[in-house]
Design a protein around this motif. Structure first.
Motif, PDB file in Angstrom:
ATOM      1  N   LYS A 523       0.812  -1.367   0.051  1.00  0.00           N
ATOM      2  CA  LYS A 523      -0.078  -0.056   0.077  1.00  0.00           C
ATOM      3  C   LYS A 523       0.998   1.186  -0.036  1.00  0.00           C
ATOM      4  CE  LYS A 523      -3.613  -2.163   2.899  1.00  0.00           C
ATOM      5  NZ  LYS A 523      -4.193  -1.952   4.174  1.00  0.00           N
ATOM      6  N   TYR A 524       2.222   1.084   0.495  1.00  0.00           N
ATOM      7  CA  TYR A 524       3.003   2.285   0.702  1.00  0.00           C
ATOM      8  C   TYR A 524       4.206   2.251  -0.063  1.00  0.00           C
ATOM      9  CZ  TYR A 524       0.110   1.512   4.766  1.00  0.00           C
ATOM     10  OH  TYR A 524      -0.942   1.361   5.787  1.00  0.00           O
ATOM     11  N   ASP A 525       4.274   1.249  -0.834  1.00  0.00           N
ATOM     12  CA  ASP A 525       5.641   0.988  -1.593  1.00  0.00           C
ATOM     13  C   ASP A 525       5.897   1.875  -2.805  1.00  0.00           C
ATOM     14  OD1 ASP A 525       7.980  -0.199  -1.980  1.00  0.00           O
ATOM     15  OD2 ASP A 525       7.178  -1.794  -3.192  1.00  0.00           O
ATOM     16  N   ASP A 526       6.602   3.113  -2.516  1.00  0.00           N
ATOM     17  CA  ASP A 526       6.874   3.958  -3.592  1.00  0.00           C
ATOM     18  C   ASP A 526       8.215   4.458  -3.350  1.00  0.00           C
ATOM     19  OD1 ASP A 526       6.627   5.770  -5.607  1.00  0.00           O
ATOM     20  OD2 ASP A 526       5.513   7.068  -4.559  1.00  0.00           O
ATOM     21  N   PHE A 534      12.899   5.337   4.275  1.00  0.00           N
ATOM     22  CA  PHE A 534      12.067   5.358   5.706  1.00  0.00           C
ATOM     23  C   PHE A 534      10.831   6.158   5.749  1.00  0.00           C
ATOM     24  CE2 PHE A 534      16.415   4.181   7.096  1.00  0.00           C
ATOM     25  CZ  PHE A 534      16.085   3.163   8.183  1.00  0.00           C
ATOM     26  N   PRO A 535      10.551   6.954   4.894  1.00  0.00           N
ATOM     27  CA  PRO A 535       9.006   7.477   4.780  1.00  0.00           C
ATOM     28  C   PRO A 535       8.316   6.227   4.339  1.00  0.00           C
ATOM     29  CG  PRO A 535      10.476   9.256   3.857  1.00  0.00           C
ATOM     30  CD  PRO A 535      11.434   7.873   3.973  1.00  0.00           C
ATOM     31  N   VAL A 536       8.664   5.299   3.633  1.00  0.00           N
ATOM     32  CA  VAL A 536       7.796   4.255   3.346  1.00  0.00           C
ATOM     33  C   VAL A 536       7.880   2.970   4.435  1.00  0.00           C
ATOM     34  CG1 VAL A 536       7.756   1.986   1.800  1.00  0.00           C
ATOM     35  CG2 VAL A 536       8.321   4.330   0.908  1.00  0.00           C
ATOM     36  N   ILE A 537       9.001   3.086   5.322  1.00  0.00           N
ATOM     37  CA  ILE A 537       9.002   2.219   6.083  1.00  0.00           C
ATOM     38  C   ILE A 537       8.055   2.636   7.385  1.00  0.00           C
ATOM     39  CG2 ILE A 537      10.323   1.188   8.384  1.00  0.00           C
ATOM     40  CD1 ILE A 537      12.669   0.804   6.193  1.00  0.00           C
ATOM     41  N   LEU A 538       8.027   3.933   7.568  1.00  0.00           N
ATOM     42  CA  LEU A 538       7.316   4.600   8.661  1.00  0.00           C
ATOM     43  C   LEU A 538       5.671   4.780   8.276  1.00  0.00           C
ATOM     44  CD1 LEU A 538       9.537   7.823   9.770  1.00  0.00           C
ATOM     45  CD2 LEU A 538       9.016   5.624  11.012  1.00  0.00           C
ATOM     46  N   ALA A 539       5.484   4.590   6.957  1.00  0.00           N
ATOM     47  CA  ALA A 539       4.089   4.950   6.572  1.00  0.00           C
ATOM     48  C   ALA A 539       3.350   3.429   6.750  1.00  0.00           C
ATOM     49  CB  ALA A 539       3.828   5.308   5.113  1.00  0.00           C
ATOM     50  N   TYR A 540       4.429   2.538   6.618  1.00  0.00           N
ATOM     51  CA  TYR A 540       4.105   1.104   6.658  1.00  0.00           C
ATOM     52  C   TYR A 540       3.834   0.899   8.363  1.00  0.00           C
ATOM     53  CZ  TYR A 540       4.733  -4.093   7.268  1.00  0.00           C
ATOM     54  OH  TYR A 540       4.680  -5.427   7.561  1.00  0.00           O
ATOM     55  N   ILE A 541       4.756   1.150   9.089  1.00  0.00           N
ATOM     56  CA  ILE A 541       4.425   0.777  10.837  1.00  0.00           C
ATOM     57  C   ILE A 541       3.480   1.712  11.362  1.00  0.00           C
ATOM     58  CG2 ILE A 541       6.830  -0.163  10.635  1.00  0.00           C
ATOM     59  CD1 ILE A 541       7.597   2.269  12.499  1.00  0.00           C
ATOM     60  N   TYR A 542       3.058   3.016  10.746  1.00  0.00           N
ATOM     61  CA  TYR A 542       2.172   3.625  11.424  1.00  0.00           C
ATOM     62  C   TYR A 542       1.021   3.626  10.616  1.00  0.00           C
ATOM     63  CZ  TYR A 542       5.015   6.935  14.238  1.00  0.00           C
ATOM     64  OH  TYR A 542       5.909   7.305  15.336  1.00  0.00           O
ATOM     65  N   ILE A 547       2.528   9.918   5.235  1.00  0.00           N
ATOM     66  CA  ILE A 547       3.856   9.937   5.250  1.00  0.00           C
ATOM     67  C   ILE A 547       4.265   9.847   4.087  1.00  0.00           C
ATOM     68  CG2 ILE A 547       5.738   8.866   6.361  1.00  0.00           C
ATOM     69  CD1 ILE A 547       3.963   8.176   8.717  1.00  0.00           C
ATOM     70  N   ILE A 548       3.950   9.176   3.095  1.00  0.00           N
ATOM     71  CA  ILE A 548       4.392   9.021   1.634  1.00  0.00           C
ATOM     72  C   ILE A 548       4.701  10.265   0.954  1.00  0.00           C
ATOM     73  CG2 ILE A 548       4.349   7.962  -0.518  1.00  0.00           C
ATOM     74  CD1 ILE A 548       4.949   5.949   1.770  1.00  0.00           C
TER      75      ILE A 548
END
Length: 587
Positions: A523-526, A534-542, A547-548
């Motif tokens: 869903k966040y992989d961009d 890390f914006p992608v990782i943070l979007a994933y864990i939040y 955040i993307i």
């Protein structure tokens, strides 16, 4: 002829004007070797001073033998008397201008490094080299002044100190690493001495001081014309809080807290770039895919080399928020966000490079960081004394063996932590070409050998983590390219219009593979540039797609490494491949 020989080989002339000044210069070398040997090894200035000392001893012995012959002929056989009485030379107040000679290059280095120095650190560097110059130009000549010419010894001291402080610039100009061209270095020293000596007599002294003052002022003005001058920002939490990303997630609830392992291998690049070197690394990528990693084949960094790249990764921003090493030393935006939500941060490295000038802000770091040894002023002083701007300064406190770094890394992979952890390790392998140096004859072979070591290390790292923590986020990445094309780390010797796709990949391409715990990451992989990670990782864990939107512009920032060409959103601007994609392969 005999009269000439008697004049210049008399003890009254030879001792104060040649032998004693040679002894004082030898002492200059000995003191410098002792100083540098306390902190550094295998550096340009150490080798120059050692070779100069050997040459002086050889010349001194030859001169003693020749003089002994003439002493026997003119004094012993003819029963002449000789006197070694020598009146101490006087220093004039105007002689203080000589201090500016070795301080001129030092001032230039300081002005070019104000981004790293505080005003107090700048003052410390100036005071150190002021004392350094005074010792060679005044104190040593004064100590030997009863026996030899203070003017000659002072000129020798000024020339020696100036050669030492100028050596980093010479090394950069002539691509010297660990050792320079001794003949060229000696010529530089001799010419400096002759100019100072010839112009230091009563009639031309003012002209000498005008030259020194003009040179000093040019050295100060030039950096102001070439860049914005400003002292390093203080490292305060408030500067991190200026980050849009930090402000947005601060206080929000996190939905996932998997352990995060970031495994970076120096100058590791995707297989498309590897093939440009004649190396097929697809087997390693197949291994990672087989372990559940998603390979991102078209990733590049907005900065290069390590500090401009990785600090921006951990800040998720073009900004360094203070010192450029702030992000990689454990005090980046990402580290602070993770700490806020309960993560313990761990940094494991082969040496203290990441912490030089700033210390460590990880909850745990390896190797042990002695912050008093890593201040910016001390590092600049040691760099100038070393005589070269090297990628990693050859500090006397040797880094721990690589095997010890591997063992420490594995220990942390095996541990069971109470809190969620973020581990960043950064291996030296495969590595890049020497900093500020042209390609070595076997540069590609050396890279290929080190790539095999990196691949083996990577497999061991991944296997250990999967065995102990299969539900973690595991990142395998490079930080930038290895600089193997053209003249390696040297600036590209070609016009902007001649810059190729491969030239850019060689400097900015980065390998990236991520093993995600769940399919939700899609869903966040961009990810376009490494700094998007890390914006992608943070979007994933939040679980927050907004955040993307805080990703940085995917544009290369340090375009001087590719002569003004750049890449924006994966498209090349300038050069042979203008308007084309930076990468041709999709997988």
């Amino acid at each position: 002829m005999t009269r000439l020989l008697k004049k210049y080989f008399r003890a009254e002339f030879l001792m104060p004007n040649i032998l004693i000044p040679m002894i004082s210069l030898a002492l200059d070398c000995v003191l410098f070797i002792f100083l540098i040997n306390c902190y550094l090894y295998e550096v340009v200035n150490y080798r120059f001073s050692a070779l100069l000392l050997i040459a002086l001893l050889g010349f001194f012995l030859i001169l003693i033998i020749v003089h002994l012959i003439f002493f026997i002929v003119f004094y012993v056989l003819k029963n002449n008397r000789f006197s070694l009485n020598h009146s101490r030379g006087k220093f004039h107040f105007s002689d203080l201008f000589l201090i500016l000679l070795p301080l001129t290059p030092v001032t230039g280095y300081i002005l070019n490094n104000l981004d790293f120095l505080t005003p107090l650190e700048t003052l410390k560097v100036l005071i150190f080299f002021l004392l350094f110059s005074v010792s060679y130009i005044y104190i040593i000549p004064f100590l030997f002044g009863k026996f030899g010419s203070t003017k000659i010894m002072s000129s020798l001291g000024a020339a020696f100190a100036f050669t030492i402080t100028s050596m980093p610039s010479l090394s950069q100009e002539f691509n010297w690493i660990t050792r320079g061209d001794f003949l060229l270095q000696t010529l530089y020293f001799v010419v400096t001495f002759l100019l100072v000596r010839l112009l230091s007599n009563h009639k031309t002294r003012k002209f000498l001081y005008i030259i020194i003052m003009a040179n000093f002022l040019i050295g100060i003005i030039s950096p102001f014309l070439s860049k914005d001058i400003g002292f390093a920002e203080a490292e305060t939490t408030s500067s991190i809080e200026k980050s849009e990303l930090f402000s947005y997630v601060n206080g929000k609830n996190v939905f996932l807290t998997p352990n995060i392992y970031m495994l970076v291998y120096e100058s590791y690049v995707p297989n498309e770039t590897m093939l440009g070197y004649g190396i097929d690394n697809s087997q390693q990528e197949d291994y990672l895919s087989g372990q559940g990693f998603k390979i991102y084949p078209n990733i590049y960094s907005v900065g290069s080399p390590t500090i401009p790249s990785m600090s921006r990764v951990f800040n998720a921003s073009p900004s360094f928020y203070g010192y450029p090493r702030r992000g990689i030393s454990g005090d980046g935006v990402v580290h602070n966000v993770l700490k806020k939500i309960g993560y313990k941060t761990i940094g494991v490295f082969p040496d203290n490079f990441m912490f030089q000038g700033v210390g460590s802000n990880y909850d745990y770091s390896y190797p042990e960081v002695k912050e008093e040894d890593l201040t910016s002023d001390k590092l600049l002083i040691l760099t100038i004394l070393s005589g070269e701007f090297r990628f990693k300064l050859g500090l006397k406190d040797l880094p721990p063996p690589h095997d010890q770094y591997i063992a420490t890394k594995n220990d942390n992979f095996d541990k069971i932590f109470k809190d969620p952890i973020f581990i960043y390790s950064h291996s030296d392998f495969p590595g890049h070409a020497e900093f500020q140096s042209k390609c070595r004859p076997n540069e590609m072979e050396l890279f290929e050998e080190d790539l095999l070591r990196a691949n083996l290390e990577m497999k061991n790292d991944v296997n250990n983590i999967l065995e102990n923590d299969p539900n973690a986020i595991i990142i395998v990445a490079g930080d930038h390219g290895p600089y193997l094309s053209n003249d390696c780390f040297m600036p590209l010797d070609k016009d902007k219009s001649e810059i190729s796709r491969f030239d850019i990949q060689d400097r900015f391409a980065t390998f990236l593979a991520v093993r995600w715990p769940t399919k939700e990451f899609e869903k966040y992989d961009d990810i376009v540039v490494l700094q998007d990670l890390f914006p992608v990782i943070l979007a994933y864990i939040y679980e927050d797609p907004k955040i993307i939107d805080m990703k940085i512009e995917p544009e290369i920032l340090s375009t001087e490494k590719i002569n003004g060409a750049t890449v924006k959103n994966g498209i090349i601007f300038g050069g042979i491949n203008d308007g084309e994609s930076l990468f041709l392969f999709d997988n």
